[in-house]
Every structure is written in structure tokens, then in C-alpha cells.
Write an enzyme that holds these catalytic residues in place. Structure first.
Site, PDB file in Angstrom:
ATOM      1  N   CYS A   1      66.946  27.892  26.523  1.00  0.00           N
ATOM      2  CA  CYS A   1      67.382  26.668  27.205  1.00  0.00           C
ATOM      3  C   CYS A   1      68.604  26.036  26.559  1.00  0.00           C
ATOM      4  CB  CYS A   1      66.236  25.661  27.260  1.00  0.00           C
ATOM      5  SG  CYS A   1      64.888  26.241  28.305  1.00  0.00           S
TER       6      CYS A   1
ATOM      7  N   ASN B   1      63.001  22.967  35.494  1.00  0.00           N
ATOM      8  CA  ASN B   1      63.728  23.460  34.316  1.00  0.00           C
ATOM      9  C   ASN B   1      64.332  24.828  34.650  1.00  0.00           C
ATOM     10  OD1 ASN B   1      64.515  24.538  31.862  1.00  0.00           O
ATOM     11  ND2 ASN B   1      62.649  23.959  30.758  1.00  0.00           N
TER      12      ASN B   1
ATOM     13  N   HIS C   1      69.672  18.792  28.979  1.00  0.00           N
ATOM     14  CA  HIS C   1      68.861  19.887  29.517  1.00  0.00           C
ATOM     15  C   HIS C   1      67.655  19.262  30.212  1.00  0.00           C
ATOM     16  CE1 HIS C   1      66.503  23.374  30.085  1.00  0.00           C
ATOM     17  NE2 HIS C   1      65.650  23.108  29.110  1.00  0.00           N
TER      18      HIS C   1
HETATM   19  N1  ACO Z   1      48.111  20.840  36.058  1.00  0.00           N
HETATM   20  C1  ACO Z   1      47.030  20.127  35.690  1.00  0.00           C
HETATM   21  N2  ACO Z   1      46.606  20.039  34.409  1.00  0.00           N
HETATM   22  C2  ACO Z   1      47.302  20.710  33.491  1.00  0.00           C
HETATM   23  C3  ACO Z   1      48.441  21.487  33.813  1.00  0.00           C
HETATM   24  C4  ACO Z   1      48.838  21.538  35.159  1.00  0.00           C
HETATM   25  N3  ACO Z   1      49.903  22.231  35.588  1.00  0.00           N
HETATM   26  N4  ACO Z   1      48.933  22.038  32.671  1.00  0.00           N
HETATM   27  C5  ACO Z   1      48.145  21.633  31.671  1.00  0.00           C
HETATM   28  N5  ACO Z   1      47.160  20.829  32.151  1.00  0.00           N
HETATM   29  C6  ACO Z   1      46.084  20.183  31.411  1.00  0.00           C
HETATM   30  C7  ACO Z   1      45.809  20.834  30.096  1.00  0.00           C
HETATM   31  O1  ACO Z   1      44.935  21.918  30.247  1.00  0.00           O
HETATM   32  C8  ACO Z   1      45.193  19.677  29.325  1.00  0.00           C
HETATM   33  O2  ACO Z   1      43.851  19.557  29.690  1.00  0.00           O
HETATM   34  P1  ACO Z   1      42.759  19.160  28.595  1.00  0.00           P
HETATM   35  O3  ACO Z   1      43.168  17.802  28.089  1.00  0.00           O
HETATM   36  O4  ACO Z   1      41.506  19.168  29.397  1.00  0.00           O
HETATM   37  O5  ACO Z   1      42.837  20.226  27.556  1.00  0.00           O
HETATM   38  C9  ACO Z   1      45.939  18.458  29.831  1.00  0.00           C
HETATM   39  O6  ACO Z   1      46.519  18.848  31.094  1.00  0.00           O
HETATM   40  C10 ACO Z   1      47.036  17.997  28.911  1.00  0.00           C
HETATM   41  O7  ACO Z   1      47.828  19.116  28.539  1.00  0.00           O
HETATM   42  P2  ACO Z   1      49.051  18.980  27.546  1.00  0.00           P
HETATM   43  O8  ACO Z   1      49.639  20.334  27.328  1.00  0.00           O
HETATM   44  O9  ACO Z   1      48.639  18.194  26.361  1.00  0.00           O
HETATM   45  O10 ACO Z   1      50.032  18.071  28.412  1.00  0.00           O
HETATM   46  P3  ACO Z   1      51.382  17.419  27.969  1.00  0.00           P
HETATM   47  O11 ACO Z   1      51.343  15.978  28.248  1.00  0.00           O
HETATM   48  O12 ACO Z   1      51.831  17.854  26.606  1.00  0.00           O
HETATM   49  O13 ACO Z   1      52.404  18.029  29.024  1.00  0.00           O
HETATM   50  C11 ACO Z   1      54.136  19.703  29.102  1.00  0.00           C
HETATM   51  C12 ACO Z   1      52.622  19.419  29.027  1.00  0.00           C
HETATM   52  C13 ACO Z   1      54.652  19.145  30.401  1.00  0.00           C
HETATM   53  C14 ACO Z   1      54.339  21.208  29.056  1.00  0.00           C
HETATM   54  C15 ACO Z   1      54.856  19.023  27.926  1.00  0.00           C
HETATM   55  O14 ACO Z   1      54.196  19.299  26.733  1.00  0.00           O
HETATM   56  C16 ACO Z   1      56.296  19.437  27.780  1.00  0.00           C
HETATM   57  O15 ACO Z   1      57.139  19.122  28.616  1.00  0.00           O
HETATM   58  N6  ACO Z   1      56.645  20.105  26.669  1.00  0.00           N
HETATM   59  C17 ACO Z   1      58.016  20.466  26.383  1.00  0.00           C
HETATM   60  C18 ACO Z   1      58.473  21.624  27.172  1.00  0.00           C
HETATM   61  C19 ACO Z   1      59.932  21.859  26.854  1.00  0.00           C
HETATM   62  O16 ACO Z   1      60.679  20.955  26.506  1.00  0.00           O
HETATM   63  N7  ACO Z   1      60.414  23.036  26.942  1.00  0.00           N
HETATM   64  C20 ACO Z   1      61.840  23.157  26.598  1.00  0.00           C
HETATM   65  C21 ACO Z   1      62.274  24.340  26.413  1.00  0.00           C
HETATM   66  S1  ACO Z   1      61.916  25.453  27.681  1.00  0.00           S
HETATM   67  C22 ACO Z   1      62.674  26.919  27.209  1.00  0.00           C
HETATM   68  O17 ACO Z   1      63.326  27.050  26.223  1.00  0.00           O
HETATM   69  C23 ACO Z   1      62.435  28.105  28.054  1.00  0.00           C
END
Ligand code: ACO
Length: 330
Positions: free
Chosen positions: A120, A287, A257
């Protein structure tokens, strides 16, 4: 004795373009395939829908279209390009570089063409590479492209990752010109790159030519990447501002990004910028990895928000971990 005067060169942006595949997949449509909801995706990420490449439509197809539009926007012919740097983590083939396929499709038979892979953060890495070639006088006109088909490396049964990404491409045309001493001239003012491979496991693809012999799927510890993103992006934007003796208030546009609206908002807050100075495309593009910054730059330039002479700050983090920032006077 007369001292020889060396002309310092700067890379100016003379055109931009972008391309998004026709098919749009909404959150509600995804909710029919995996256990998720439109509400969860919007609340956690800001994403509403994403574009997905058609069967047979490859990264080179997306990149070539974005490049053609950027050249048209610059008002120059492909024959003037002597450097193509393509940022991608989803090349058409393991080799040759997808940049060379785009080069051939554009009818260019001279100069350099190669890929840069920093996930990314790839577009900022590619921009830095091209900028250095231009500043050294080793090329005059560069196409810097970010193009991705992440839909091909997603595990469509993994709700934690498949909802986050989309396909697309964006491109800038850079041209070397003399730099004015007062620094007020337009172009790439500085680039700042970092990587720390200790965090490999936070975000990677579980395959490749030298490991499994298969392409593999994207794997991500979302929470861990989020934590690193907030800290590392805040540090690198400070570094970029300090290098140019600027403060957040001097920035006309933050073009980040597009990984998560909450990360974008956090960095904007840190810079003291309100929404009216931030370009966000995540709602309608998700993304698109290395393509997200040139897609956002092109959107803001096309709709008239981004004006010549304005100061733009771009930043990104991705797999590696690799991250970076750049200040550009548009
Ligand atoms: N739909 C519904 N529920 C979901 C989903 C979904 N699509 N995905 C995860 N959940 C659930 C999980 O299982 C978890 O359930 P639990 O509490 O029962 O265990 C709950 O939602 C919370 O999950 P988290 O992973 O803690 O959610 P978070 O608030 O961290 O959001 C996310 C996840 C959106 C991926 C976030 O962490 C994020 O944006 N991270 C950064 C990603 C990023 O910046 N990537 C950049 C680089 S990408 C690259 O280089 C290719």
C-alpha cells in the site's frame, strides 16, 4: 576562474489520470457471500462499495488506461516518456515487470520500465524512485502508476479482509525542470520512506513463486496494522513537514492512502486539518493499495478541488511493513 553553475532539477506533475473497473460491488452484495453487514463495514472502515476487475481484466489493463488518461491530461505523447515506474503487488505475471507490458501497449520502445513493490506504500516508493531519476537527469518524463487487482489475492471466505479492498489504477506524469532556489516552485518537494520487516506477519500473502509456487491469499492482523498505522503515519507526516519547514496549517490537501476512514481522520486531527482539507475516496473505492493515492489525487484534480500551486501531503503504510510520505506543490 569561473565556477560551473549546476542547474538543480525538480520533478513537476504535468498530468494525472485514473481508471476504475466497471463492476461495483456493494457491502450488501458482499453480505450475501460472507457473514457481514453494510453497517459493520461502514462503521469500522468507512467503505460503502468497491470496483472489481472483470474476468480477464489485468493490472496492466487498468494501469494502461490510467496512463493513457494521464498522458492526455498532460497533453503529451507516449513517445515523450522515458521512464515508467509501476507500483503494484498484483503483477500480471511473476515476470516480466508489468510496467514493460504497459510500456508496449502504449507503443513506447525506449527508456526504462520496471515495477516497485511496497504494497500500500508502493505509490510513494514509486514516486520517490522516479523523482530521483528525474532529479539526477537520468530521465526527463516519467509515468508513475499505481495499479492493483487485489480482488485476485483475496480469500473471499475471510470476512476480516475481503470486505476491505477494491481494484483500480491511477497515474501521474512527472517532468524534470529547473528548480527555483526559493523552494516555491511546483513539483515533488520531498519524499520520506521507511520499512521494518520485523512486522511481516501483520500483513502478507501466504504464497509466492519461491515459497509455495502458488499465488496465495492476503492475510492480515487488522488490529495490529491499525496500531502501527496510527503511530508510524503520524511520525512520517511530521518528518515530511519538518523537512520542508511547514506545519499542518500550511497543507492545502491531505491525500492519504485509503485503508480506513478512522486512520485518515486520526492523521488529519494530528495535523489540525478539518474534513475540507482531506481527500477521501474510501466510501466508493475501498482500499486499492498502491492505486489509492493517485486515484484520490486524480479525483481531487478533476473535480477542481486541487488547484495548481497548492501544497499536497500524501502518506501511506502497508505490508512490509513499509510506509512513507511526500510533500508536493501541485
Ligand atoms: N463483518 C462483521 N464482523 C466482522 C468483520 C466483518 N467483515 N470482520 C471482523 N469482524 C468481527 C471480528 O470477528 C470481531 O469479532 P469478535 O469481537 O467477536 O472477535 C469484531 O468484528 C472486531 O474485529 P476487529 O478486527 O477487532 O475490528 P477492528 O475494529 O480492528 O476493525 C479493521 C478491523 C477494519 C480491519 C481494522 O483493524 C483496520 O482497518 N486495520 C488496518 C488495516 C490497514 O490499515 N491496512 C493497511 C494496509 S493494507 C495493505 O498494505 C495491503
Amino acid at each position: 576562474m569561473t565556477a560551473k553553475r549546476t542547474v538543480r532539477l525538480r520533478s513537476r506533475v504535468i498530468g494525472c489520470g485514473a481508471y476504475l473497473p466497471e463492476t461495483v460491488v456493494t457491502n450488501d452484495e458482499l453480505a450475501k457471500r460472507v457473514d457481514t453487514t453494510d453497517e459493520w463495514i461502514r462503521q469500522r472502515t468507512g467503505i460503502g462499495c468497491r470496483h472489481i476487475a472483470a474476468p480477464g481484466e489485468m493490472t496492466s489493463d487498468l494501469g494502461r488506461r490510467a496512463a493513457e488518461r494521464a498522458l492526455a491530461n498532460a497533453g503529451i505523447g507516449a513517445d515523450e516518456v522515458d521512464l515508467i515506474v509501476l507500483a503494484t503487488s498484483t503483477p500480471d505475471e511473476t515476470f516480466p515487470a508489468t510496467a514493460t507490458k504497459i510500456q508496449a501497449r502504449l507503443g513506447i520502445t525506449r527508456g526504462m520500465a520496471f515495477d516497485v513493490q511496497a504494497v500500500c506504500a508502493g505509490f510513494i516508493y514509486a514516486l520517490a524512485v522516479a523523482d530521483n531519476f528525474l532529479k539526477l537527469g537520468q530521465a526527463r518524463t516519467a509515468l508513475v502508476i499505481g495499479a492493483e487487482t487485489f480482488s485476485r489475492i483475496l480469500d473471499w471466505t475471510d470476512r476480516q479482509t475481503c470486505v476491505l479492498f477494491g481494484d483500480g489504477a491511477g497515474a501521474l506524469v512527472l517532468r524534470a525542470g529547473p528548480s527555483k532556489a526559493n523552494g516555491r516552485d511546483r513539483g515533488v518537494l520531498s519524499t520520506h520512506l521507511h520499512a521494518d520487516g520485523r512486522y511481516h506477519d501483520a500483513l502478507y500473502v501466504d504464497g509466492g513463486p519461491s515459497s509455495t509456487g502458488k499465488v496465495g491469499h492476503l492475510r492480515m492482523e487488522g488490529r495490529e496494522v491499525f496500531r502501527h498505522a496510527v503511530v508510524k503515519l503520524a511520525a512520517v507526516v511530521e518528518e515530511a513537514l519538518a523537512a520542508n519547514h511547514l506545519s499542518g496549517a500550511d497543507i492545502d490537501w491531505l491525500v492519504p492512502h485509503q485503508a480506513n476512514q478512522r486512520i485518515i481522520d486520526g492523521i488529519a486531527r494530528k495535523l489540525g486539518l478539518d474534513d475540507s482539507h482531506v481527500v477521501s475516496t474510501i466510501e466508493h473505492q475501498a482500499n486499492t493499495s498502491a492505486a489509492s493515492i493517485p486515484l484520490a489525487l486524480n479525483e481531487a484534480a478533476s473535480d477542481g478541488r486541487l488547484q495548481p500551486g497548492q501544497l499536497v501531503l500524501i502518506e501511506a503504510i502497508g505490508g512490509g511493513l513499509a510506509w512513507g510520505a511526500s510533500v508536493i506543490r501541485w
